[in-house]
Design a protein around this motif. Structure first.
Motif, PDB file in Angstrom:
ATOM      1  N   ASP A  69       0.844  -1.194   0.000  1.00  0.00           N
ATOM      2  CA  ASP A  69       0.000   0.000   0.000  1.00  0.00           C
ATOM      3  C   ASP A  69       0.885   1.252   0.000  1.00  0.00           C
ATOM      4  O   ASP A  69       2.007   1.245   0.529  1.00  0.00           O
ATOM      5  CB  ASP A  69      -0.894  -0.017   1.252  1.00  0.00           C
ATOM      6  N   SER A 123       0.729   3.729   1.721  1.00  0.00           N
ATOM      7  CA  SER A 123       0.994   4.236   3.070  1.00  0.00           C
ATOM      8  C   SER A 123       2.240   3.606   3.688  1.00  0.00           C
ATOM      9  O   SER A 123       2.776   4.119   4.677  1.00  0.00           O
ATOM     10  CB  SER A 123      -0.212   3.974   3.981  1.00  0.00           C
ATOM     11  N   GLU A 169       6.024   2.759   4.304  1.00  0.00           N
ATOM     12  CA  GLU A 169       7.189   3.647   4.152  1.00  0.00           C
ATOM     13  C   GLU A 169       8.152   3.161   3.085  1.00  0.00           C
ATOM     14  O   GLU A 169       8.731   3.962   2.337  1.00  0.00           O
ATOM     15  CB  GLU A 169       7.908   3.784   5.494  1.00  0.00           C
ATOM     16  N   ARG A 206       6.958   3.805  -6.934  1.00  0.00           N
ATOM     17  CA  ARG A 206       5.595   4.132  -6.506  1.00  0.00           C
ATOM     18  C   ARG A 206       4.764   4.518  -7.727  1.00  0.00           C
ATOM     19  O   ARG A 206       5.159   5.379  -8.508  1.00  0.00           O
ATOM     20  CB  ARG A 206       5.591   5.265  -5.481  1.00  0.00           C
TER      21      ARG A 206
END
Length: 199
Positions: free
Chosen positions: A106, A108, A110, A121
């Motif tokens: 996900d 979110s 790091e 990403r």
């Protein structure tokens, strides 16, 4: 005047035998008894079904039975570097498959697990990528794309993948401990540099 001989009421009229069937005089065939004959599918329907079956067969072969790459692996081609890099998912047996997709996370999260992953990403997820190394092949740096590509074992910068170890991230079993380990999924690539200068 006498009446012609015959049954007196309609109920007494002779009825056709149950097995008698009307004849098709145009073709000289007897109409079949029991359930009506099956209707044949029109040619266009047969063609559509054939195309669907072929499509399903392709999908099964392409994504289930194709074993050009490591079992259950998903691979990617990456072009460019930094924020301008583009990723495309390809078959692991493709010549452009420079990376295996080690993990999808996900946005979110790091970052990837500790290791030499290339992190990318997208607008949907974090991709953790590892080299798509195959034991027995030699690779050379593909600097513009921050990757490795299959190359000549005679190249000065060549590295040779001698073995792939599954279910471990510990490179110590490799000759002289020369290996690249990844914890997610656990795998080690044993490496050698055939043309490295000797000390």
């Amino acid at each position: 005047m006498t009446k012609p001989e015959g049954p007196e009421t309609p109920a007494e009229q002779p009825t056709p035998d149950a097995d008698e069937r009307p004849l098709d005089f145009l073709e000289g065939k007897v109409e079949p008894a029991g359930r009506p004959p099956r209707k044949m599918l029109p040619l266009w329907a047969v063609a559509i079904i054939a195309v669907l079956i072929a499509g399903v067969g392709f999908v099964v072969f392409r994504y289930v039975l194709d074993d050009d790459g490591p079992a259950n692996a998903e691979c990617a081609s990456v072009t460019g570097s930094g924020d301008d890099a583009k990723v495309e998912f390809v078959g692991c047996g493709s010549g452009s498959a420079s990376f295996r997709v080690a993990a999808r996370k996900d946005l979110s999260v790091e970052g990837c697990a500790e290791g030499a992953y290339r992190e990318m990403r997208t607008d949907k997820e974090l991709l953790c990528l590892m080299p798509n190394f195959v034991a027995g092949n030699c690779y050379v740096p593909d600097d513009p794309n921050q990757a490795f590509k299959v190359g000549s074992c005679d190249a000065q910068e060549a590295i040779r993948v001698t073995k792939e170890l599954s279910d471990t991230a510990d490179p110590s079993p490799c000759p002289e401990g020369n290996g690249l380990g990844y914890p997610e999924p656990p795998v080690v690539f044993c490496l050698e540099t055939p043309n490295a200068p000797q000390p």
